[in-house]
Design a protein around this motif. Structure first.
Motif, PDB file in Angstrom:
ATOM      1  N   TRP A 263       0.882 -11.182   3.604  1.00 13.00           N
ATOM      2  CA  TRP A 263       0.772 -10.164   2.557  1.00 13.00           C
ATOM      3  C   TRP A 263      -0.247  -9.099   2.963  1.00 13.00           C
ATOM      4  O   TRP A 263      -0.029  -7.905   2.768  1.00 13.00           O
ATOM      5  N   LEU A 264      -1.391  -9.533   3.519  1.00 13.24           N
ATOM      6  CA  LEU A 264      -2.419  -8.589   3.959  1.00 13.24           C
ATOM      7  C   LEU A 264      -1.878  -7.677   5.051  1.00 13.24           C
ATOM      8  O   LEU A 264      -2.042  -6.453   4.985  1.00 13.24           O
ATOM      9  N   LEU A 265      -1.241  -8.243   6.050  1.00  6.93           N
ATOM     10  CA  LEU A 265      -0.693  -7.429   7.138  1.00  6.93           C
ATOM     11  C   LEU A 265       0.377  -6.470   6.627  1.00  6.93           C
ATOM     12  O   LEU A 265       0.457  -5.323   7.084  1.00  6.93           O
ATOM     13  N   GLY A 266       1.190  -6.915   5.689  1.00  5.37           N
ATOM     14  CA  GLY A 266       2.192  -6.036   5.094  1.00  5.37           C
ATOM     15  C   GLY A 266       1.557  -4.853   4.386  1.00  5.37           C
ATOM     16  O   GLY A 266       2.025  -3.707   4.503  1.00  5.37           O
ATOM     17  N   CYS A 267       0.474  -5.111   3.652  1.00  2.00           N
ATOM     18  CA  CYS A 267      -0.233  -4.018   2.957  1.00  2.00           C
ATOM     19  C   CYS A 267      -0.884  -3.066   3.951  1.00  2.00           C
ATOM     20  O   CYS A 267      -0.877  -1.847   3.745  1.00  2.00           O
TER      21      CYS A 267
ATOM     22  N   LEU B  88       1.798  -0.911   5.306  1.00  7.69           N
ATOM     23  CA  LEU B  88       2.157   0.090   4.308  1.00  7.69           C
ATOM     24  C   LEU B  88       1.093   1.191   4.237  1.00  7.69           C
ATOM     25  O   LEU B  88       1.423   2.382   4.129  1.00  7.69           O
ATOM     26  N   ALA B  89      -0.179   0.816   4.335  1.00  4.78           N
ATOM     27  CA  ALA B  89      -1.263   1.806   4.351  1.00  4.78           C
ATOM     28  C   ALA B  89      -1.112   2.723   5.570  1.00  4.78           C
ATOM     29  O   ALA B  89      -1.317   3.942   5.462  1.00  4.78           O
ATOM     30  N   TYR B  90      -0.737   2.148   6.698  1.00  2.00           N
ATOM     31  CA  TYR B  90      -0.516   2.948   7.910  1.00  2.00           C
ATOM     32  C   TYR B  90       0.620   3.945   7.681  1.00  2.00           C
ATOM     33  O   TYR B  90       0.514   5.122   8.046  1.00  2.00           O
ATOM     34  N   ALA B  91       1.696   3.483   7.064  1.00  2.00           N
ATOM     35  CA  ALA B  91       2.831   4.371   6.776  1.00  2.00           C
ATOM     36  C   ALA B  91       2.407   5.480   5.817  1.00  2.00           C
ATOM     37  O   ALA B  91       2.780   6.646   6.000  1.00  2.00           O
ATOM     38  N   ILE B  92       1.616   5.132   4.823  1.00  2.58           N
ATOM     39  CA  ILE B  92       1.131   6.130   3.863  1.00  2.58           C
ATOM     40  C   ILE B  92       0.230   7.140   4.560  1.00  2.58           C
ATOM     41  O   ILE B  92       0.281   8.340   4.268  1.00  2.58           O
ATOM     42  N   SER B  93      -0.575   6.668   5.521  1.00  2.00           N
ATOM     43  CA  SER B  93      -1.481   7.589   6.222  1.00  2.00           C
ATOM     44  C   SER B  93      -0.709   8.681   6.950  1.00  2.00           C
ATOM     45  O   SER B  93      -1.195   9.806   7.072  1.00  2.00           O
TER      46      SER B  93
ATOM     47  N   LEU C 264      -9.100  -8.569   0.454  1.00  2.00           N
ATOM     48  CA  LEU C 264      -9.179  -7.304  -0.274  1.00  2.00           C
ATOM     49  C   LEU C 264     -10.145  -6.332   0.399  1.00  2.00           C
ATOM     50  O   LEU C 264      -9.864  -5.131   0.504  1.00  2.00           O
ATOM     51  N   LEU C 265     -11.269  -6.840   0.880  1.00  4.05           N
ATOM     52  CA  LEU C 265     -12.225  -5.994   1.592  1.00  4.05           C
ATOM     53  C   LEU C 265     -11.633  -5.472   2.898  1.00  4.05           C
ATOM     54  O   LEU C 265     -11.804  -4.290   3.249  1.00  4.05           O
ATOM     55  N   ILE C 266     -10.929  -6.319   3.606  1.00  4.07           N
ATOM     56  CA  ILE C 266     -10.293  -5.912   4.866  1.00  4.07           C
ATOM     57  C   ILE C 266      -9.251  -4.830   4.600  1.00  4.07           C
ATOM     58  O   ILE C 266      -9.177  -3.836   5.331  1.00  4.07           O
ATOM     59  N   LEU C 267      -8.459  -5.000   3.561  1.00  6.19           N
ATOM     60  CA  LEU C 267      -7.459  -3.983   3.235  1.00  6.19           C
ATOM     61  C   LEU C 267      -8.121  -2.655   2.868  1.00  6.19           C
ATOM     62  O   LEU C 267      -7.708  -1.593   3.350  1.00  6.19           O
ATOM     63  N   ALA C 268      -9.153  -2.690   2.037  1.00  9.52           N
ATOM     64  CA  ALA C 268      -9.857  -1.457   1.661  1.00  9.52           C
ATOM     65  C   ALA C 268     -10.438  -0.793   2.908  1.00  9.52           C
ATOM     66  O   ALA C 268     -10.324   0.431   3.082  1.00  9.52           O
ATOM     67  N   GLY C 269     -11.041  -1.589   3.774  1.00  6.73           N
ATOM     68  CA  GLY C 269     -11.590  -1.042   5.012  1.00  6.73           C
ATOM     69  C   GLY C 269     -10.521  -0.440   5.895  1.00  6.73           C
ATOM     70  O   GLY C 269     -10.706   0.644   6.466  1.00  6.73           O
ATOM     71  N   ALA C 270      -9.384  -1.112   6.001  1.00 11.38           N
ATOM     72  CA  ALA C 270      -8.284  -0.598   6.821  1.00 11.38           C
ATOM     73  C   ALA C 270      -7.783   0.731   6.272  1.00 11.38           C
ATOM     74  O   ALA C 270      -7.487   1.657   7.044  1.00 11.38           O
ATOM     75  N   CYS C 271      -7.685   0.843   4.953  1.00 10.11           N
ATOM     76  CA  CYS C 271      -7.238   2.111   4.348  1.00 10.11           C
ATOM     77  C   CYS C 271      -8.174   3.250   4.742  1.00 10.11           C
ATOM     78  O   CYS C 271      -7.715   4.359   5.046  1.00 10.11           O
ATOM     79  N   LEU C 272      -9.473   2.986   4.757  1.00 10.59           N
ATOM     80  CA  LEU C 272     -10.435   4.027   5.123  1.00 10.59           C
ATOM     81  C   LEU C 272     -10.368   4.343   6.613  1.00 10.59           C
ATOM     82  O   LEU C 272     -10.391   5.509   7.008  1.00 10.59           O
ATOM     83  N   ILE C 273     -10.277   3.322   7.437  1.00 11.89           N
ATOM     84  CA  ILE C 273     -10.187   3.527   8.883  1.00 11.89           C
ATOM     85  C   ILE C 273      -8.924   4.304   9.242  1.00 11.89           C
ATOM     86  O   ILE C 273      -8.934   5.155  10.139  1.00 11.89           O
ATOM     87  N   LEU C 274      -7.842   4.038   8.536  1.00 11.24           N
ATOM     88  CA  LEU C 274      -6.566   4.709   8.795  1.00 11.24           C
ATOM     89  C   LEU C 274      -6.492   6.096   8.155  1.00 11.24           C
ATOM     90  O   LEU C 274      -5.450   6.745   8.217  1.00 11.24           O
ATOM     91  N   ASP C 275      -7.587   6.544   7.558  1.00 13.73           N
ATOM     92  CA  ASP C 275      -7.598   7.814   6.824  1.00 13.73           C
ATOM     93  C   ASP C 275      -6.489   7.846   5.783  1.00 13.73           C
ATOM     94  O   ASP C 275      -5.748   8.831   5.667  1.00 13.73           O
TER      95      ASP C 275
ATOM     96  N   PRO D 270      -6.867   7.117   2.152  1.00 16.41           N
ATOM     97  CA  PRO D 270      -7.437   6.785   0.841  1.00 16.41           C
ATOM     98  C   PRO D 270      -6.374   6.744  -0.250  1.00 16.41           C
ATOM     99  O   PRO D 270      -6.552   6.061  -1.258  1.00 16.41           O
ATOM    100  N   ALA D 271      -5.252   7.428  -0.033  1.00 17.81           N
ATOM    101  CA  ALA D 271      -4.155   7.373  -1.007  1.00 17.81           C
ATOM    102  C   ALA D 271      -3.563   5.970  -1.081  1.00 17.81           C
ATOM    103  O   ALA D 271      -2.903   5.619  -2.056  1.00 17.81           O
ATOM    104  N   ALA D 272      -3.804   5.155  -0.056  1.00 11.94           N
ATOM    105  CA  ALA D 272      -3.271   3.793  -0.024  1.00 11.94           C
ATOM    106  C   ALA D 272      -4.212   2.785  -0.684  1.00 11.94           C
ATOM    107  O   ALA D 272      -3.869   1.602  -0.779  1.00 11.94           O
ATOM    108  N   LEU D 273      -5.362   3.224  -1.145  1.00 14.83           N
ATOM    109  CA  LEU D 273      -6.302   2.287  -1.779  1.00 14.83           C
ATOM    110  C   LEU D 273      -5.724   1.626  -3.028  1.00 14.83           C
ATOM    111  O   LEU D 273      -6.206   0.582  -3.450  1.00 14.83           O
TER     112      LEU D 273
END
Length: 147
Positions: free
Chosen positions: A10-14, A17-22, A90-101, A103-106
């Motif tokens: 589930w984490l990897l899927g999110c 998805l964050a990468y796709a959103i970026s 959850l922290l890893i996902l939030a961090g990944a969203c920021l690293i991937l630029d 923030p819309a994926a948060l």
């Protein structure tokens, strides 16, 4: 195929998805500050997982979601959170969203929290409540589910 419905998947899927959103949602590059904060969140998440894994190993019980542990762990990081690994996700996902630029994926962070709660946390707590009865009740009153 049971491995597909596990928290890491589930984490990897999110994260995917964050990468796709970026790439799909134009957003100004956060750069350095986003990378630093994102990296810190990922590092904290990985540290929580390591601390939790150490407690599972120390208590010689299963770390696998869906299995009932032999012992109720209330020491170490589990004295602060009943679900430090899910919190770490959850922290890893939030961090990944920021690293991937991305923030819309948060918005994926509370979505993942809801999935983890429904699919894993509540069933695990029910199994522990059934197995450890009064001990789990006291632990649940003393220690928050997330923080």
């Amino acid at each position: 195929m049971k491995w597909i419905d596990t928290p890491p998947v589930w984490l990897l899927g999110c994260i995917a998805l964050a990468y796709a959103i970026s790439g799909a949602v134009p957003w100004p590059r956060i750069g350095g500050p986003g990378d630093i904060l994102g990296g810190a969140l990922v590092a904290i998440g990985v540290s929580l997982i390591a601390l939790a894994a150490r407690e599972f190993r120390r208590h010689r019980t299963t770390i696998m979601p869906g299995e009932t542990p032999e012992r109720l762990i209330t020491t170490g990081i589990f004295a602060r959170s009943r679900n430090p690994i899910y919190l770490a996700d959850l922290l890893i996902l939030a961090g990944a969203c920021l690293i991937l630029d991305a923030p819309a994926a948060l918005f994926l962070v509370p979505v993942l929290a809801a999935v983890l709660l429904r699919r894993f946390v509540l069933p695990e707590e029910a199994r522990m409540r059934d197995k450890f009865v009064a001990e789990f009740q006291a632990y649940a009153q003393q220690t928050n589910r997330w923080l």
